[in-house]
Design an enzyme around this catalytic site. Sequence first.
Site, PDB file in Angstrom:
ATOM      1  N   HIS A  36      93.320   5.485 102.970  1.00 56.18           N
ATOM      2  CA  HIS A  36      94.007   4.184 103.033  1.00 56.18           C
ATOM      3  C   HIS A  36      95.072   4.222 104.115  1.00 56.18           C
ATOM      4  O   HIS A  36      95.860   5.162 104.197  1.00 56.18           O
ATOM      5  CB  HIS A  36      94.664   3.875 101.684  1.00 56.18           C
ATOM      6  CG  HIS A  36      95.433   2.584 101.719  1.00 56.18           C
ATOM      7  ND1 HIS A  36      94.819   1.363 101.620  1.00 56.18           N
ATOM      8  CD2 HIS A  36      96.753   2.331 101.892  1.00 56.18           C
ATOM      9  CE1 HIS A  36      95.726   0.410 101.707  1.00 56.18           C
ATOM     10  NE2 HIS A  36      96.914   0.966 101.874  1.00 56.18           N
ATOM     11  N   ASP A  50      98.830  -6.857  90.300  1.00 60.27           N
ATOM     12  CA  ASP A  50      99.433  -6.665  91.631  1.00 60.27           C
ATOM     13  C   ASP A  50      99.345  -7.946  92.456  1.00 60.27           C
ATOM     14  O   ASP A  50     100.279  -8.292  93.178  1.00 60.27           O
ATOM     15  CB  ASP A  50      98.748  -5.513  92.376  1.00 60.27           C
ATOM     16  CG  ASP A  50      99.257  -5.441  93.798  1.00 60.27           C
ATOM     17  OD1 ASP A  50     100.467  -5.196  93.974  1.00 60.27           O
ATOM     18  OD2 ASP A  50      98.477  -5.699  94.737  1.00 60.27           O
ATOM     19  N   ARG A  89     106.754 -11.341  94.892  1.00 59.61           N
ATOM     20  CA  ARG A  89     107.669 -10.546  95.739  1.00 59.61           C
ATOM     21  C   ARG A  89     107.798 -11.163  97.125  1.00 59.61           C
ATOM     22  O   ARG A  89     108.866 -11.153  97.722  1.00 59.61           O
ATOM     23  CB  ARG A  89     107.135  -9.108  95.863  1.00 59.61           C
ATOM     24  CG  ARG A  89     107.309  -8.295  94.584  1.00 59.61           C
ATOM     25  CD  ARG A  89     106.466  -7.034  94.630  1.00 59.61           C
ATOM     26  NE  ARG A  89     106.735  -6.235  95.804  1.00 59.61           N
ATOM     27  CZ  ARG A  89     105.845  -5.452  96.400  1.00 59.61           C
ATOM     28  NH1 ARG A  89     104.625  -5.329  95.923  1.00 59.61           N
ATOM     29  NH2 ARG A  89     106.174  -4.762  97.458  1.00 59.61           N
ATOM     30  N   SER A 133     102.017  -0.942  94.234  1.00 58.85           N
ATOM     31  CA  SER A 133     101.082  -1.998  94.622  1.00 58.85           C
ATOM     32  C   SER A 133      99.851  -1.395  95.304  1.00 58.85           C
ATOM     33  O   SER A 133      98.703  -1.671  94.933  1.00 58.85           O
ATOM     34  CB  SER A 133     101.824  -2.970  95.557  1.00 58.85           C
ATOM     35  OG  SER A 133     100.936  -3.784  96.253  1.00 58.85           O
ATOM     36  N   LYS A 149      95.710  -0.575  93.429  1.00 59.18           N
ATOM     37  CA  LYS A 149      94.414  -1.071  93.928  1.00 59.18           C
ATOM     38  C   LYS A 149      93.489   0.109  94.244  1.00 59.18           C
ATOM     39  O   LYS A 149      92.283   0.053  94.010  1.00 59.18           O
ATOM     40  CB  LYS A 149      94.632  -1.938  95.169  1.00 59.18           C
ATOM     41  CG  LYS A 149      95.245  -3.296  94.807  1.00 59.18           C
ATOM     42  CD  LYS A 149      95.650  -4.101  96.017  1.00 59.18           C
ATOM     43  CE  LYS A 149      96.883  -3.557  96.667  1.00 59.18           C
ATOM     44  NZ  LYS A 149      97.704  -4.485  97.418  1.00 59.18           N
TER      45      LYS A 149
HETATM   46  N1  URA Z   1     100.582  -3.546 100.935  1.00 64.65           N
HETATM   47  C1  URA Z   1     100.339  -3.720  99.620  1.00 64.65           C
HETATM   48  O1  URA Z   1      99.195  -3.702  99.196  1.00 64.65           O
HETATM   49  N2  URA Z   1     101.378  -3.903  98.797  1.00 64.65           N
HETATM   50  C2  URA Z   1     102.669  -3.924  99.216  1.00 64.65           C
HETATM   51  O2  URA Z   1     103.554  -4.081  98.405  1.00 64.65           O
HETATM   52  C3  URA Z   1     102.898  -3.745 100.573  1.00 64.65           C
HETATM   53  C4  URA Z   1     101.840  -3.549 101.423  1.00 64.65           C
END
Ligand code: URA
Length: 438
Positions: free
Chosen positions: A82, A161, A168, A183, A187
Amino acid sequence: MRTVELIQKKRDGGRLSREELEFLILGYVQGEIPDYQMAAWAMAVFFQGMEPEEITDLTLIMANSGDTLDLSAIRGVKVDKHSTGGVADTTTLVLAPLVASTGVPVAKMSGRGLGHTGGTIDKLESIPGFRTALTPEEFINQVNSIGVSVVGQTGELAPADKLLYALRDVTATVESIPLIASSIMSKKIAAGADGFVLDVKVGSGAFMKCEEDAVELAKAMVQIGTLAGKATVALVTDMNQPLGRGIGNALEVKEAILTLQGQGPENLTELCLQLGTEMLLLAKAAGDAREARSKLERSLKNGLALAKFKEWVAAQGGDPRVAEDVNLLPQARFQENLLAPRSGYIHAIDPLILGAAAMHLGAGRETKDSSIDLAVGVELQVSEGDFVQEGQILARIHANDPKHMEAALGEAREAFRLDQGKPPARPLVYRKITAEDV
Ligand code: URA
């Protein structure tokens, strides 16, 4: 349990238990806790931070708040990679076939681009015929038969999320390391891999502008992965200039193909080799880093990685001939060169400006529902540290609209800083963070 008491506890620097976080997050997803209370909690986290176990609890609750992918039917250790997001970062398109060509399965879910950063799924869709929406069965069968598949998100992974991120975004609480780390990792964990190699970008074109913050984010994510029972390492890597030279969907596919042919830009090739080395080590496909790297280098040299790319593209319905003839990729109608206004060394190539220029050409989305143009973008012809003569080509702009071309030439010009004297070289990889470092 009362929500207001949990907000108060966090506001005063306390640590929420797993049960308390579950009450909060699941209550929010079910619509029982209103936005204003969740926003107050997020702001309390922003100022007070979270304990490592608390971040891990939050991550796992978010990861399990919706669908999760079960990859156990795929043979072997599945390692995901990632990137926290950069410009001209086409590593996934190189790494997926490269790592798979060494026998390590790559089963990856990727996203679309937003803002100045591109998304792997958009890039793949610039290959004629390529299907990014496979059923879970097709996805798993493909990995078991050819070792690689990359698809767009199916089902609803980590809906908590999605809701929290949107909140946010409008409450000035994005820039909180525990919230960013949870976050991203929620995922990743929901997508089912056994281990993670994280590429945490730092620099003017990245979320994290300084090394200290990037290292803190990397440590938080490695800690979450480790506490969740997944082997995790992170590389903190440079994003003060675009990683490769192509910025735009088809241009990045072309660059990935060139890299698989052994003719890619040095930084992109090197980063793929370093990230790939970590993936092979986590998958236990090599005894040490030297062995892992030499397996990857061999695959690039003997054409196995490129052959795997073709096999992968064909398996997902795409035209594998793009690997031999990049002109089969979408082409923009107009191409113009941006020339150096004077001679000098290139001291800076601002990735944010170039990412924005490509987005304004139509390569990226200003909002999540914008449509994109796969052919357009910016193709750099130089790197930081190069000496250029006045009139030498700095970049080639690919546009489908003459008005966009003019604007992009003006915008891209601002990205280059020329000066006298060779600038000092910057590292490509600043730090490696392992479970022992956290
Ligand atoms: N990318 C994400 O998936 N979440 C965040 O909070 C910031 C960047």
